[in-house]
Motif scaffolding. Structure first.
Motif, mmCIF file in Angstrom:
data_model
loop_
_atom_site.group_PDB
_atom_site.id
_atom_site.type_symbol
_atom_site.label_atom_id
_atom_site.label_comp_id
_atom_site.label_asym_id
_atom_site.label_seq_id
_atom_site.Cartn_x
_atom_site.Cartn_y
_atom_site.Cartn_z
ATOM 1 N N PHE A 1 69.852 -52.116 2.979
ATOM 2 C CA PHE A 1 68.801 -51.248 3.830
ATOM 3 C C PHE A 1 70.020 -49.868 4.356
ATOM 4 O O PHE A 1 70.730 -51.017 5.417
ATOM 5 C CB PHE A 1 67.963 -51.776 4.731
ATOM 6 N N ASP B 1 59.474 -41.871 16.582
ATOM 7 C CA ASP B 1 60.082 -43.200 16.185
ATOM 8 C C ASP B 1 59.526 -43.289 14.692
ATOM 9 O O ASP B 1 58.624 -43.410 14.506
ATOM 10 C CB ASP B 1 60.296 -44.349 16.853
ATOM 11 N N VAL B 2 61.029 -43.456 13.564
ATOM 12 C CA VAL B 2 60.711 -44.059 12.496
ATOM 13 C C VAL B 2 60.794 -45.280 12.536
ATOM 14 O O VAL B 2 62.590 -45.979 13.164
ATOM 15 C CB VAL B 2 61.496 -42.942 11.538
ATOM 16 N N ASN B 3 60.224 -46.330 12.103
ATOM 17 C CA ASN B 3 60.945 -47.793 11.410
ATOM 18 C C ASN B 3 60.913 -48.184 10.483
ATOM 19 O O ASN B 3 60.297 -48.196 9.678
ATOM 20 C CB ASN B 3 59.428 -48.410 12.664
ATOM 21 N N LEU B 4 61.855 -48.854 10.700
ATOM 22 C CA LEU B 4 62.108 -50.140 9.270
ATOM 23 C C LEU B 4 61.658 -51.507 9.455
ATOM 24 O O LEU B 4 62.491 -51.947 10.862
ATOM 25 C CB LEU B 4 63.614 -50.179 9.228
ATOM 26 N N TYR C 1 61.687 -55.521 7.758
ATOM 27 C CA TYR C 1 62.767 -56.385 6.642
ATOM 28 C C TYR C 1 61.323 -57.508 6.426
ATOM 29 O O TYR C 1 62.060 -58.270 7.766
ATOM 30 C CB TYR C 1 63.595 -56.056 6.394
ATOM 31 N N ALA C 2 61.770 -58.162 5.417
ATOM 32 C CA ALA C 2 60.553 -59.942 5.783
ATOM 33 C C ALA C 2 60.992 -60.303 4.265
ATOM 34 O O ALA C 2 60.815 -59.792 3.366
ATOM 35 C CB ALA C 2 59.561 -59.932 6.180
ATOM 36 N N LYS C 3 61.747 -61.198 4.575
ATOM 37 C CA LYS C 3 61.609 -62.251 3.097
ATOM 38 C C LYS C 3 61.426 -64.008 4.009
ATOM 39 O O LYS C 3 61.993 -64.686 4.483
ATOM 40 C CB LYS C 3 62.867 -62.617 2.539
ATOM 41 N N MET D 1 73.059 -47.889 9.368
ATOM 42 C CA MET D 1 72.624 -48.947 10.495
ATOM 43 C C MET D 1 72.473 -49.270 9.041
ATOM 44 O O MET D 1 71.668 -49.108 7.865
ATOM 45 C CB MET D 1 71.449 -49.147 11.180
ATOM 46 N N THR D 2 72.912 -50.325 8.666
ATOM 47 C CA THR D 2 72.860 -51.237 7.243
ATOM 48 C C THR D 2 73.396 -52.357 7.042
ATOM 49 O O THR D 2 73.537 -53.288 7.643
ATOM 50 C CB THR D 2 74.172 -50.731 5.797
ATOM 51 N N ASP D 3 72.235 -53.277 6.652
ATOM 52 C CA ASP D 3 72.011 -54.467 5.964
ATOM 53 C C ASP D 3 72.217 -54.870 5.217
ATOM 54 O O ASP D 3 71.315 -54.861 4.040
ATOM 55 C CB ASP D 3 70.787 -55.210 6.818
ATOM 56 N N VAL E 1 63.599 -64.065 6.171
ATOM 57 C CA VAL E 1 64.702 -63.190 6.948
ATOM 58 C C VAL E 1 63.177 -62.335 8.034
ATOM 59 O O VAL E 1 62.311 -62.129 6.493
ATOM 60 C CB VAL E 1 65.500 -62.477 6.173
ATOM 61 N N SER E 2 63.809 -61.915 8.282
ATOM 62 C CA SER E 2 62.661 -60.020 9.210
ATOM 63 C C SER E 2 63.148 -59.564 9.985
ATOM 64 O O SER E 2 64.315 -60.674 10.863
ATOM 65 C CB SER E 2 61.548 -61.057 10.285
ATOM 66 N N GLY E 3 63.345 -58.176 9.636
ATOM 67 C CA GLY E 3 63.927 -57.271 10.792
ATOM 68 C C GLY E 3 63.486 -55.951 11.116
ATOM 69 O O GLY E 3 61.970 -55.693 10.498
ATOM 70 N N ARG E 4 63.993 -55.729 12.327
ATOM 71 C CA ARG E 4 62.827 -54.308 12.442
ATOM 72 C C ARG E 4 63.313 -53.517 13.602
ATOM 73 O O ARG E 4 64.950 -53.777 13.905
ATOM 74 C CB ARG E 4 61.385 -54.298 13.188
ATOM 75 N N SER E 5 64.399 -51.959 12.615
ATOM 76 C CA SER E 5 65.009 -50.932 13.131
ATOM 77 C C SER E 5 64.322 -49.820 13.386
ATOM 78 O O SER E 5 63.179 -49.744 13.358
ATOM 79 C CB SER E 5 66.041 -50.386 12.130
ATOM 80 N N THR E 6 64.076 -49.069 14.555
ATOM 81 C CA THR E 6 63.664 -47.946 15.187
ATOM 82 C C THR E 6 64.584 -47.024 15.322
ATOM 83 O O THR E 6 65.410 -47.001 16.490
ATOM 84 C CB THR E 6 62.236 -48.528 16.730
ATOM 85 N N ALA E 7 64.525 -45.962 14.904
ATOM 86 C CA ALA E 7 65.413 -44.997 15.147
ATOM 87 C C ALA E 7 64.151 -44.183 16.079
ATOM 88 O O ALA E 7 63.054 -43.773 15.889
ATOM 89 C CB ALA E 7 65.602 -44.039 13.851
ATOM 90 N N SER E 8 64.708 -43.339 17.194
ATOM 91 C CA SER E 8 64.107 -43.007 18.273
ATOM 92 C C SER E 8 64.429 -40.769 18.338
ATOM 93 O O SER E 8 65.769 -41.164 18.491
ATOM 94 C CB SER E 8 64.472 -43.091 19.842
ATOM 95 N N MET F 1 68.910 -45.666 18.574
ATOM 96 C CA MET F 1 68.492 -46.453 17.606
ATOM 97 C C MET F 1 68.593 -47.620 18.221
ATOM 98 O O MET F 1 69.189 -47.648 19.049
ATOM 99 C CB MET F 1 69.146 -46.415 16.392
ATOM 100 N N GLN G 1 66.480 -58.381 14.728
ATOM 101 C CA GLN G 1 66.401 -59.346 13.495
ATOM 102 C C GLN G 1 66.845 -61.664 13.561
ATOM 103 O O GLN G 1 66.693 -61.294 14.439
ATOM 104 C CB GLN G 1 67.171 -59.088 12.325
#
Lengths: 299, 541
Positions: free
Chosen positions: A13, A114-117, A119-121, B1-3, B13-20, B27, B31
């Motif tokens: 990602f 804000d831009v939000n990312l 992800y989930a598995k 930011m790379t995962d 797995v779960s995660g959340r990223s925010t760019a302000s 950012m 996770q």
């Protein structure tokens, strides 16, 4: 203990970046298992742009030297406006004749939210769901009139809104009279990628937007009208192309709108589909494109 | 930011990223990871320009875990950022967790590794005005490692390390760079085998390090090291183990070297150490041992080959017995080693030794059986070597000796002994182009014996004086000996009380003695040179 090594997800990602004056972000998924990849790049700015003006005159030869050198008469103009893939493009060129035009443009865009990312598995599944949420709205309103009589005029424009497109081209017209109004609006974007261990299954870009293109014209020459509308995967769902050669009076209004809610959060249909869709009503989740409307056999 | 994720189906797995984008760009991300099986996670945070400002890397890999739990968060701007990651696994074959980053040439990072061990790691990293990484690691099982390191763009670096085999370990470590580099750890180990060290080297080559290890027991150590136009290492340790050791070392950029060391078997150890290198080298140590066997030494060697060493040994502490030592070593155009020692045990030894680059040497030695030794020792080397001791022995058998030998083989020997009693002596021996020694000794016991000897072996010049007292002995003895190319000479003054008093004086060929009892004062002389010789024992009173 389940130690299945055969089923693994390998996803990358990336990324969210910005410059100081404008804002942009890039996101993507790489599945290294099969090399499949999907990326999105967005850029916008918080800005305001207004233009109003009119012109009326003769396109005529003028002498530019005492010896009588004459500059061939012509008019040309162009405009390009773009914010977050909402765009308006205009091109005009005319030879000797009389020309008048009025134009009004208003552009508003914001790129501060804000831009939000996410992800989930889930454990026990090999399905990844990756979502980007953007709330960078854009409004672009433009009206324009053109009146021309002379040797020839080419007048083209198109309005684009995140894959949708409406435009008109008047070519080699001895007479042209047209009035055009454009209203473009982008509210938000939600991009969702579904991937498994093996590949990227789907990538949808859900944009909530509307496009209105209204034109009234009288032309002697060639008149091309076209529109195009795409679905969340960029596939063409509505298309129109017309050519009028001769003298025509044309009135046309095109309205396109897409409204998406956050479907992935309301119903975990993606994971469900991978596991089997027996308990899922396809009409409830299908994209309302051409195929979705006519091929969905709902009871 | 790379995962990047490569995980088993059984891992969620779960995660959340925010760019302000509002008030300056920033950012955040959060996770989580849970489940079982295999997991391989890599995450990279970039500053502006895709690494022009900073890059932070996190990697977690586990194989065959029956349980995986992970979480983390980060906050970053184009020029600064912080990240924290936690991970714990149980039942895994192998787990690795690393967090490190770089900014402007400054690098810092921490890592942990477990093999057949349950491990829980919390790591954090911050970049901005400096680059710093910290971690807290707890592991239990077959084998685990925790390490951290930092290096600045000038070349100063520091690192810290801890491992354990068959047991448990808890370690908090920090590595930081800015205009310098530093590393530290606070570690507790209970294991069959445990090992820790911390060291640092500055950009000019000054190096310092400290270490501690155990076998079959526990270790608590608090270590730190720092480099930056100098180097410094320190340590506080507590050890309870069948075997334990701890040391400090320092070497400056000119090759001066200093070192302290202590070890024990079957007992306790407390040590407070330091090492330093900056236009010289230094080492220090405070030690306490209660053990069946203990050994402590310090050593210094300068770049010109002058060398000094001091050591103390204790065997079979008598239950209350212990070895306490305060050592130091120093090198820098000379060398020096010192020691304050206290030994209680069935057997005890204490020694100092010094040798200069010209081949002159001097040493002191103390032997003790079934008793106690208290000694202050010193050694030196350089423009003449010397060794000395101030010693108190209370034992069934005690011996104190000082010896000096010049490069020509001329030597002096200063000796005192006691049987079943106490011995107090101040001795000194030194050698340059000659050798000389001195002692002032008081002995009480069944047997008291002291002598001073000078010997030119090349010319067979010999001089020897002593006093020997047996039975309810009391001896006060003051003597000296000296030797050079032209003469060997010895002299003593003593007061003796006992059942038999038997002082001797010897030159190469002559002998004089007095065999008596009671209470008497004596003075003796002995010398040999190229023109004659003399040996005489005088009964004064």
């Amino acid at each position: 203990m389940n130690r299945s090594r055969a089923l693994k997800a390998s996803l990358l990602f990336a990324a969210l970046i910005s410059t100081t004056s404008a804002a942009s972000w890039t996101g993507g998924v790489d599945n290294v298992s099969d090399g499949s990849s999907w990326w999105i790049h967005r850029h916008s700015a918080t800005m305001k742009f207004d233009l109003s003006g009119s012109v009326e005159g003769d396109i005529a030869p003028i002498a530019i030297t005492p010896a009588g050198r004459v500059l061939s008469p012509y008019y040309s103009g162009r405009s390009d406006l773009e914010a977050n893939d909402v765009r308006l493009r205009e091109r005009t060129s005319a030879l000797e004749g009389t020309y008048s035009s009025e134009e009004l443009i208003g552009l508003r865009s914001e790129a501060e939210a804000d831009v939000n990312l996410t992800y989930a598995k889930p454990a026990g599944s090999n399905v990844w769901t990756i979502t980007w949420e953007e709330n960078w709205p854009v409004t672009l309103n433009a009206s324009r009139t053109v009146d021309y009589v002379g040797k020839s005029i080419n007048d083209r424009d198109f309005a684009g809104n995140n894959g949708d497109l409406v435009g008109a081209s008047f070519l080699y017209n001895g007479e042209l009279s047209r009035e055009r109004n454009v209203a473009l609006r982008l509210d938000r974007l939600n991009a969702t990628v579904v991937a498994t261990n093996e590949t990227i299954v789907s990538a949808d870009v859900f944009t909530t937007k509307s496009t209105v293109y209204d034109i009234t014209s009288h032309s002697t020459g060639v008149a091309d009208l076209r529109y195009r509308q795409v679905d969340s995967r960029g596939d063409l769902i509505n298309l129109g192309e017309e050519r009028y050669s001769g003298t025509y009076d044309i009135t046309r209004k095109v309205e396109m709108e897409s409204v998406y809610t956050n479907e992935t959060e309301e119903k975990d249909w993606l994971s469900c589909c991978v596991g089997g869709c027996s308990d899922l009503d396809p009409c409830e989740i299908a994209s309302w494109g051409e195929v979705g409307v006519f091929d969905c056999a709902c009871s | 930011m790379t995962d990047s994720y490569d995980v088993a189906d059984s891992v969620g797995v779960s995660g959340r990223s925010t760019a302000s984008f509002g008030d300056g760009f920033s950012m955040t991300d959060s996770q989580s990871l849970s489940g079982s099986g295999d997991a391989n996670v890599e995450q990279v945070l970039y500053g502006s320009g895709w690494g022009a400002d900073y890059v932070v890397n996190y990697a977690l890999e586990t194989v065959g875990a029956s349980s995986i739990e992970g979480s983390g968060s980060s906050t970053q701007t184009p020029v600064a950022g912080s990240i924290s990651r936690s991970a714990s696994t149980t039942g895994s074959w192998e787990t690795v967790s690393e967090l490190w980053g770089v900014q402007g040439g400054d690098v810092a990072g921490v890592g942990s590794y477990a093999f057949w061990a349950d491990i829980s790691t919390t790591q954090s990293f911050a970049v901005g005005q400096s680059v710093a990484a910290t971690q807290n690691v707890n592991a239990e099982g077959f084998y685990a490692v925790a390490f951290g390191g930092a290096m600045d763009n000038d070349g100063n670096w520091a690192e810290t390390y801890a491992d354990m085999w068959l047991g448990s370990m808890g370690s908090t470590q920090t590595a930081r760079t800015g205009n310098s580099a530093s590393a530290s750890q606070d570690t507790t180990i209970e294991a069959v085998d445990g090992w820790t060290w911390t060291d640092a080297m500055d950009a000019t080559g000054n190096w310092a390090g400290t270490y501690a290890g155990i076998e079959y027991g526990s270790l608590v150590t608090d270590q730190e090291a720092e480099a930056g136009n100098s180097a410094f290492a320190s340590q506080y340790s507590e050890i309870e183990a069948e075997y334990g050791e701890a040391g400090s070392e320092a070497e400056d950029d000119e090759g001066n070297w200093a070192e302290t060391y202590v070890e024990l078997e079957d007992g306790n150890l407390v040590t407070d150490q330091g090492a330093e290198a900056d236009d010289g080298a230094g080492a220090g140590q405070y030690s306490e041992i209660e053990a069946e066997y203990g050994w402590a030494w310090s050593k210094a060697e300068d770049s010109e080959g002058n060398e000094a060493r001091t050591e103390v040994e204790m065997l079979d502490g008598n239950g209350e017995g212990n070895l306490a030592t305060d050592q130091e070593a120093e090198a820098g155009n000379s060398a020096f080693a010192g020691q304050i020692s206290l030994v209680e045990g069935e057997e005890g030894w204490a020694r100092t030794w010094a040798e200069d680059s010209g081949g002159n040497e001097a040493w002191t030695d103390i032997d003790m059986q079934n008793g106690t030794v208290l000694t202050f020792q010193a050694a030196g080397a350089g423009n003449g070597v010397g060794a000395g001791q101030l010693t108190l022995v209370d034992a069934e058998l005690g011996e104190a000796e000082s010896y000096a030998e010049d490069s020509e083989g001329n030597h002096v020997d200063i000796f005192a002994a006691v049987v079943d009693g106490s011995l107090e002596t101040w001795q000194w021996a030194e050698a340059t182009n000659s050798a000389e020694g001195y002692q002032e000794t008081e002995i009480e016991g069944d047997l008291a014996y002291a002598f001073c000897e000078a010997n030119n072996t090349n010319n067979n010049y010999f001089a020897y004086v002593d006093n020997w007292v047996n039975g309810s002995a009391h001896l006060e003895f003051e003597g000296e000996a000296s030797v050079n190319d032209s003469e060997a000479r010895a002299h003593q003054v003593s007061h003796a009380e006992g059942d038999r008093i038997w002082p001797w004086a010897n030159s190469t060929n002559n002998n004089d003695e007095n065999d008596t009892a009671g209470s008497h004062d004596f003075e003796s002389w002995a010398w040999t040179n190229g023109t004659g010789e003399y040996a005489d024992v005088e009964l004064i009173i």
